[in-house]
Scaffold this motif. Structure first.
Motif: not given
Length: 226
Positions: A205-222
């Protein structure tokens, strides 16, 4: 307030911290859960059964199928100039990295190969000859119980939940249900303690969240829609 830290709700961080603390302070939890599946003189009877073997073997097959499907979808979009499910190279990279870094490297290579914790069916508590070691305590007994590789593999699919925008609830239900069944199978077979599977879930869960934040940003909509 839905404050997020690295794309994971603050409440979830708190829940994981409390869970880890309880598992550390009360190792009886591990013993009690494993005891539910153990019969003196018979051992962990679910180990080796058809359903347990099927679930055990399914993890690699499911992961390979998901990765191949993701690769083919990316190639299709690239070659045909399409935007099917808004799936791009960054999303493909994200899915692969979650599995490779979280399950492949951190759980299977770093923890399992070095922590030394014996599996339940290897301990004196459940008919074998090694000493029980509580969660988060390193051991010199060369066990590979901490943490669960199969659970981390199943929960590598958490990446799909982070990426999903449409039908997220259905995707979450499918991923979490599958991961729960895999985790239950490993405990029932005496291959892992409850804390082993919980730690793997939290790591993924942590790895998924950290990598998502890194690649897309937590509000990386499009970038993340699809």
């Amino acid at each position: 307030m839905n404050k997020k830290i690295l794309c994971i709700p603050a409440a979830a961080w708190g829940a994981m911290a409390v869970t880890a603390l309880l598992l550390y302070l009360f190792p009886q939890i591990d013993i009690a859960v494993s005891s539910l599946f153990y019969t003196p003189g018979e051992g962990f009877e679910q180990g080796g059964t058809i359903w347990e073997r099927f679930v055990y073997q399914s993890v690699g097959v499911v992961l390979v199928a998901i990765y191949i499907a993701a690769l083919l979808l990316w190639l299709f979009n690239r070659i045909r100039g399409r935007n099917l499910l808004a799936f791009n190279g960054k999303k493909l990279l994200y899915i692969l990295l979650v599995g490779a870094l979280g399950s492949g490297i951190f759980v299977n290579l770093v923890l399992k190969q070095n922590w030394g914790r014996p599996r339940p069916d290897q301990t004196t508590l459940f008919g074998s000859d090694r000493h029980f070691t509580p969660a988060f305590v390193m051991s010199d007994q060369r066990g590979k119980s901490f943490s669960s590789g199969h659970t981390s593999g199943a929960f590598a699919l958490l990446a799909l939940i982070f990426l999903a925008r449409r039908h997220r609830g259905s995707v979450a239900f499918a991923v979490i249900s599958y991961g729960a069944v895999v985790s239950l199978a490993r405990i029932a077979a005496g291959g892992h303690f409850f804390s082993d599977v919980m730690v793997s879930i939290m790591i993924m869960y942590i790895v998924s969240g950290v990598l998502y934040a890194r690649l897309f940003g937590c509000n990386g909509a499009s970038d993340a829609e699809g």
